[in-house]
Design a protein around this motif. Structure first.
Motif, PDB file in Angstrom:
ATOM      1  N   ASN A   4     -10.248  27.778  13.623  1.00  0.00           N
ATOM      2  CA  ASN A   4      -9.876  26.456  14.144  1.00  0.00           C
ATOM      3  C   ASN A   4     -10.455  25.340  13.274  1.00  0.00           C
ATOM      4  OD1 ASN A   4      -8.436  27.564  16.256  1.00  0.00           O
ATOM      5  ND2 ASN A   4     -10.156  27.470  17.680  1.00  0.00           N
ATOM      6  N   ARG A   5     -11.702  25.515  12.859  1.00  0.00           N
ATOM      7  CA  ARG A   5     -12.343  24.512  11.999  1.00  0.00           C
ATOM      8  C   ARG A   5     -11.599  24.391  10.670  1.00  0.00           C
ATOM      9  NH1 ARG A   5     -17.076  26.751  11.532  1.00  0.00           N
ATOM     10  NH2 ARG A   5     -16.665  27.620   9.483  1.00  0.00           N
ATOM     11  N   GLN A   6     -11.249  25.534  10.094  1.00  0.00           N
ATOM     12  CA  GLN A   6     -10.551  25.500   8.807  1.00  0.00           C
ATOM     13  C   GLN A   6      -9.147  24.915   8.950  1.00  0.00           C
ATOM     14  OE1 GLN A   6     -10.996  29.385   6.966  1.00  0.00           O
ATOM     15  NE2 GLN A   6     -13.077  28.891   6.305  1.00  0.00           N
ATOM     16  N   ILE A  18      -9.640  12.335   1.518  1.00  0.00           N
ATOM     17  CA  ILE A  18     -11.047  12.695   1.626  1.00  0.00           C
ATOM     18  C   ILE A  18     -11.549  13.045   0.233  1.00  0.00           C
ATOM     19  CG2 ILE A  18     -12.682  14.328   2.614  1.00  0.00           C
ATOM     20  CD1 ILE A  18     -10.879  14.395   5.092  1.00  0.00           C
ATOM     21  N   THR A  19     -12.534  12.286  -0.219  1.00  0.00           N
ATOM     22  CA  THR A  19     -12.984  12.421  -1.604  1.00  0.00           C
ATOM     23  C   THR A  19     -14.302  13.168  -1.758  1.00  0.00           C
ATOM     24  OG1 THR A  19     -14.075  10.266  -1.535  1.00  0.00           O
ATOM     25  CG2 THR A  19     -11.774  10.304  -2.287  1.00  0.00           C
ATOM     26  N   THR A  20     -15.076  13.284  -0.672  1.00  0.00           N
ATOM     27  CA  THR A  20     -16.377  13.948  -0.771  1.00  0.00           C
ATOM     28  C   THR A  20     -16.580  14.885   0.415  1.00  0.00           C
ATOM     29  OG1 THR A  20     -17.572  12.274   0.509  1.00  0.00           O
ATOM     30  CG2 THR A  20     -17.407  11.917  -1.888  1.00  0.00           C
ATOM     31  N   GLN A  21     -17.542  15.807   0.248  1.00  0.00           N
ATOM     32  CA  GLN A  21     -17.899  16.687   1.353  1.00  0.00           C
ATOM     33  C   GLN A  21     -18.467  15.884   2.515  1.00  0.00           C
ATOM     34  OE1 GLN A  21     -20.380  20.024   0.314  1.00  0.00           O
ATOM     35  NE2 GLN A  21     -18.910  20.809  -1.195  1.00  0.00           N
ATOM     36  N   THR A  39     -21.851  24.851   5.592  1.00  0.00           N
ATOM     37  CA  THR A  39     -20.653  25.386   6.243  1.00  0.00           C
ATOM     38  C   THR A  39     -19.397  24.803   5.617  1.00  0.00           C
ATOM     39  OG1 THR A  39     -21.836  25.690   8.318  1.00  0.00           O
ATOM     40  CG2 THR A  39     -19.440  25.592   8.452  1.00  0.00           C
ATOM     41  N   VAL A  40     -19.391  23.499   5.419  1.00  0.00           N
ATOM     42  CA  VAL A  40     -18.228  22.843   4.818  1.00  0.00           C
ATOM     43  C   VAL A  40     -18.021  23.330   3.389  1.00  0.00           C
ATOM     44  CG1 VAL A  40     -17.299  20.612   4.067  1.00  0.00           C
ATOM     45  CG2 VAL A  40     -18.295  20.850   6.337  1.00  0.00           C
TER      46      VAL A  40
END
Length: 152
Positions: A4-6, A18-21, A39-40
């Motif tokens: 779900n997160r992915q 989105i340019t950064t973690q 995790t990310v």
């Protein structure tokens, strides 16, 4: 939870630049996912995300192989306009005729454009077979191809 997160990550990068973690972590937290940088980072690696140049000359996260943007779309439309000589469908199958030697380029364009309803393509020398989910998709996609390629 991980799946779900992915899925949420893919949705976020499709809808936002989105340019950064750190930005991704912030968006995930806003979506209810309490994540760490580690995790990310793992998710980015597992999803095989890449950075591509955005319209404002920054680099943003994207799915590898998921080329997007007006310039990319124009490239694929141009390939179809220059290579397709005819199109017809029967049931769940679309048959696209091209100039000799051009079917693989047309097939790659269809695959890259990721049109809704297309299951997959097979290209030969001058013919592309496109498997679609329904006859309604076959009709709709055939009409779209005809309009792009100016064929009857």
């Amino acid at each position: 939870m991980k799946n779900n997160r992915q899925k949420q990550i893919l949705s976020l990068i499709a809808e936002n630049e989105i340019t950064t973690q750190e930005e991704l972590i912030e968006k995930l937290r806003e979506s209810g996912y309490n994540v760490t940088q580690a995790t990310v980072s793992r998710d980015i690696k597992q999803l095989k995300l890449i950075k591509i140049q955005s319209d404002n000359d920054t680099y943003k996260y994207a799915q590898s192989g998921a080329e997007t943007g007006p310039a990319i779309n124009a490239k694929y439309v141009n390939i179809l306009a220059e290579t397709v000589t005819g199109v017809d469908y029967a049931g769940h199958l679309i048959v696209v005729k091209t100039y000799n030697g051009m079917a693989m380029a047309a097939g790659a364009a269809f695959d890259s454009m990721r049109w809704n309803g297309i299951i997959g393509t097979i290209a030969g020398d001058d013919t592309v077979f496109i498997a679609v989910r329904s006859e309604a998709f076959a009709k709709e996609i055939s009409e779209r191809i005809r309009s792009m390629s100016n064929t009857k």
